[in-house]
Design a protein around this motif. Structure first.
Motif, PDB file in Angstrom:
ATOM      1  N   LEU A  58       2.101   2.030  -3.449  1.00  0.00           N
ATOM      2  CA  LEU A  58       1.050   2.609  -4.284  1.00  0.00           C
ATOM      3  C   LEU A  58       0.744   4.051  -3.894  1.00  0.00           C
ATOM      4  CD1 LEU A  58      -1.217  -0.547  -4.413  1.00  0.00           C
ATOM      5  CD2 LEU A  58      -0.261   0.600  -6.402  1.00  0.00           C
ATOM      6  N   GLN A  59       0.814   4.340  -2.600  1.00  0.00           N
ATOM      7  CA  GLN A  59       0.478   5.685  -2.123  1.00  0.00           C
ATOM      8  C   GLN A  59       1.604   6.684  -2.375  1.00  0.00           C
ATOM      9  OE1 GLN A  59      -0.418   4.746   1.986  1.00  0.00           O
ATOM     10  NE2 GLN A  59      -2.632   4.931   1.639  1.00  0.00           N
ATOM     11  N   ASP A  91      -8.412  -0.774   1.798  1.00  0.00           N
ATOM     12  CA  ASP A  91      -7.724   0.380   1.226  1.00  0.00           C
ATOM     13  C   ASP A  91      -6.768  -0.040   0.103  1.00  0.00           C
ATOM     14  OD1 ASP A  91      -6.056  -0.914   2.981  1.00  0.00           O
ATOM     15  OD2 ASP A  91      -5.500   0.857   4.140  1.00  0.00           O
ATOM     16  N   HIS A 114      -8.843  -0.667  -3.099  1.00  0.00           N
ATOM     17  CA  HIS A 114      -9.215   0.555  -3.818  1.00  0.00           C
ATOM     18  C   HIS A 114      -8.023   1.158  -4.547  1.00  0.00           C
ATOM     19  CE1 HIS A 114     -13.311   0.511  -2.491  1.00  0.00           C
ATOM     20  NE2 HIS A 114     -12.979   0.551  -1.200  1.00  0.00           N
ATOM     21  N   ARG A 115      -6.831   0.981  -4.011  1.00  0.00           N
ATOM     22  CA  ARG A 115      -5.628   1.460  -4.686  1.00  0.00           C
ATOM     23  C   ARG A 115      -5.330   0.635  -5.944  1.00  0.00           C
ATOM     24  NH1 ARG A 115      -3.339   6.488  -3.807  1.00  0.00           N
ATOM     25  NH2 ARG A 115      -3.699   7.068  -1.618  1.00  0.00           N
ATOM     26  N   LEU A 154       0.834  -1.202   0.000  1.00  0.00           N
ATOM     27  CA  LEU A 154       0.000   0.000   0.000  1.00  0.00           C
ATOM     28  C   LEU A 154       0.866   1.248   0.000  1.00  0.00           C
ATOM     29  CD1 LEU A 154      -2.867   1.226   0.168  1.00  0.00           C
ATOM     30  CD2 LEU A 154      -2.654   1.096   2.663  1.00  0.00           C
TER      31      LEU A 154
END
Length: 459
Positions: free
Chosen positions: A263-264, A303, A306-307, A260
Motif C-alpha cells: 500500500l505504501q 497504520d 489507516h492505509r 502495508l
C-alpha cells in the motif's frame, strides 16, 4: 396506490353507458390510473397494441368476439395482464372456464363499487409483481447478480458505490456477515475505469497462515519445502486491475506488515526473494470484524487500518432495509427454481409481510437459504416451506393459490345467488327453502348467517 407510475386499465363492454360508468368509478378512486374504454374485442386488441395495459375488465357476452376469445388473445400479447371477466348471475360454469383460460378474477353484474375497487387494486398489484418477476428473471439470465434493493438506504449505498468506483483509491467495505460485501466489491470494480482489467479475489480466512503470504506475493524456487519453481502471487495476477481481500481483519500480523508495504510503495516481494516488483493494483478490502477493537487488542495494525480506510463503504444489515425483503425473497425463490429446474413459484403477500418482520441475523445469506428451502419443500405454486426451516407456519398461514382463491369466490357467489333465489321463491320461509334446495334447515340458516341475510327481507 402508492406507486407514482401511471397504470392503465381497459374496460371492454358493448354497452357504452355501462363501460363509461365503470370508467368514472375507477378514475375517481385511483389517482394514478388512466382508464380506457373499448366497445368490442377488436377495439380492445387494438388498444393493447398501443398501450401497456395492466388490468383489463371485459364483458363475457359481446357481439363478434366474445370475452373468452378476447381473453386468450390478450394474454398472448401481454402475459402479465390481469384480466377480469364480467359475468351475469348464476353463470358459475362460465366463470370457472374464464379462470381456467387465464382470467385473474371475475365480477358479477350488477357490480358493487367496493368489489370493483378491490379487484382493480389487486389486479394492478399482480401485474406489477409479474413485471417485476420478469425483470428479475432477465437479471438471472444476464448473470447480473448484484446488490438488489430499492429502499432509501440501498439507493444511498449504490450512489456511494458509483462515487467510489470513479476513483482509484483503496476501498474498505464493512458489514455484517451475509450482507453482500463481495457483491459490493464487484460493483465497485465493474463501475471503475479498471472494469476491463483483471479482478482477483481472495478470502483471507480460506488460506492457511503459512501459505497466505505466498498466495498473495508469490515465491521463488526453493523458498520453502515444496516450492519447486517460481510462482507469481495474486498481486501479480491482478496487475493493472483490482484485488479484493475479503475478511482482511483475520490476516496474521506478519502478513499485515508486508501488505502495508504494498500500500505504501506499490511493490511486492515474493517469499524467498531479495528483489521487489512493482505492481499497479487497486485494493478493495472487506471485513465483518470490528477493526477498532482489533487495533485495541493489538491484533491489527493501526497504520495498516489507516492505509485501508481511505474510502469506506458500510453495508446496511437486512433488518435496516426491510422494504427490500419482498423483492429479495422473490428473486432468490425464482433463482432457486431456475437452478433446480422447477416451475416458477411465488409467495403470498401475507407471507411476504411475515418475512419482512423477521430479524434475519444471517442477513442476505440467511434469506437466500430460506428461499432455497421454500423452493425444495414447497407443494403449491404459491407457497412452500421446509418442516425444519421455521417458515412452515408462514407458508401454512399464507393465502390460497390465486386459482383456488378465485374459485372459492365463484362458489361463494353461486351459493349466495342460489340461496337468495330459493328464499325468494319460498317467500322467506326457511323450511320451504330447505325443501326447494335439497338442503337441511340448519344448512340454510347457516348460509343466511354467513352472508348476513335475514328471512324477513325475502317476504
Amino acid at each position: 396506490m402508492t406507486d407514482t407510475q401511471e397504470r392503465h386499465v381497459l374496460v371492454v363492454d358493448d354497452q357504452t353507458d355501462f363501460a363509461r360508468g365503470l370508467e368514472r368509478l375507477i378514475q375517481g378512486e385511483f389517482d394514478d390510473v388512466r382508464v380506457h374504454v373499448a366497445e368490442s374485442g377488436e377495439q380492445a386488441l387494438a388498444r393493447l397494441e398501443r398501450t401497456p395495459v395492466h388490468v383489463m375488465i371485459t364483458d363475457l357476452q359481446m357481439p363478434g368476439m366474445d370475452g373468452l376469445v378476447l381473453l386468450r388473445k390478450a394474454l398472448e400479447k401481454s402475459p402479465s395482464l390481469s384480466a377480469v371477466m364480467l359475468t351475469a348471475h348464476g353463470t358459475i360454469e362460465t366463470a370457472v372456464d374464464a379462470l381456467k383460460a387465464g382470467a385473474y378474477d371475475f365480477l358479477t353484474k350488477p357490480i358493487e363499487p367496493e368489489s370493483l375497487f378491490r379487484v382493480v387494486a389487486n389486479g394492478l398489484e399482480r401485474s406489477r409483481l409479474l413485471d417485476e418477476n420478469r425483470q428479475l428473471r432477465d437479471q438471472l439470465q444476464r448473470h447480473k447478480d448484484r446488490l438488489i434493493g430499492e429502499s432509501p438506504v440501498m439507493q444511498r449505498f449504490k450512489q456511494s458505490i458509483q462515487a467510489v468506483a470513479q476513483t482509484d483509491y483503496t476501498v474498505l467495505i464493512l458489514g455484517e456477515s451475509g450482507t453482500g460485501k463481495e457483491l459490493a466489491a464487484a460493483m465497485v470494480r465493474d463501475l471503475s475505469p479498471r472494469s476491463d482489467r483483471p479482478f482477483v479475489t481472495l478470502n483471507c480466512t480460506a488460506i492457511p497462515e503459512n501459505l497466505l503470504e505466498s498466495e498473495l506475493f508469490g515465491h521463488v524456487k526453493g523458498a520453502f519445502s515444496g516450492a519447486e519453481k517460481d510462482r507469481d502471487g495474486l498481486f501479480v495476477k491482478a496487475h493493472t486491475g483490482t484485488i479484493l481481500l475479503d475478511e482482511i481483519g483475520d490476516i496474521p500480523m506478519e502478513t499485515q506488515a508486508k501488505l502495508l508495504r504494498v500500500l505504501q510503495e506499490g511493490e511486492i516481494r515474493p517469499v524467498g526473494s531479495d528483489d521487489s516488483r512493482r505492481v499497479d493494483v487497486r485494493i478493495i478490502a472487506s471485513t465483518n470484524q470490528d477493526l477498532a477493537a482489533r487495533i485495541a487488542d493489538r491484533t491489527f495494525r493501526e497504520d495498516l487500518f489507516h492505509r485501508l480506510n481511505v474510502l469506506t463503504l458500510t453495508l446496511p444489515p437486512l433488518r435496516e432495509r426491510q422494504g427490500d425483503i419482498p423483492l429479495l425473497a422473490r428473486y432468490f425463490l425464482l433463482k432457486a427454481c431456475v437452478e433446480l429446474g422447477l416451475p416458477d413459484k411465488d409467495i403470498s403477500p401475507a407471507t411476504l409481510a411475515r418475512l419482512a418482520a423477521k430479524p434475519w441475523p444471517g442477513n442476505i445469506r440467511e434469506l437466500q437459504n430460506a428461499m432455497r428451502k421454500l423452493a425444495v419443500f414447497g407443494d403449491t405454486p404459491s407457497q412452500a416451506a421446509s418442516p425444519g426451516s421455521g417458515l412452515s407456519s408462514l407458508a401454512q398461514e399464507g393465502e390460497l393459490p390465486p386459482f383456488k382463491e378465485a374459485k372459492t369466490r365463484v362458489l361463494d357467489a353461486f351459493t349466495l345467488d342460489y340461496v337468495r333465489e330459493a328464499m325468494t321463491r319460498a317467500g322467506g320461509n326457511v323450511s320451504r327453502t330447505a325443501r326447494l334446495s335439497g338442503l337441511s334447515r340448519v344448512a340454510v340458516q347457516n348460509i343466511l348467517g354467513r352472508y348476513g341475510l335475514s328471512p324477513d327481507q325475502f317476504k
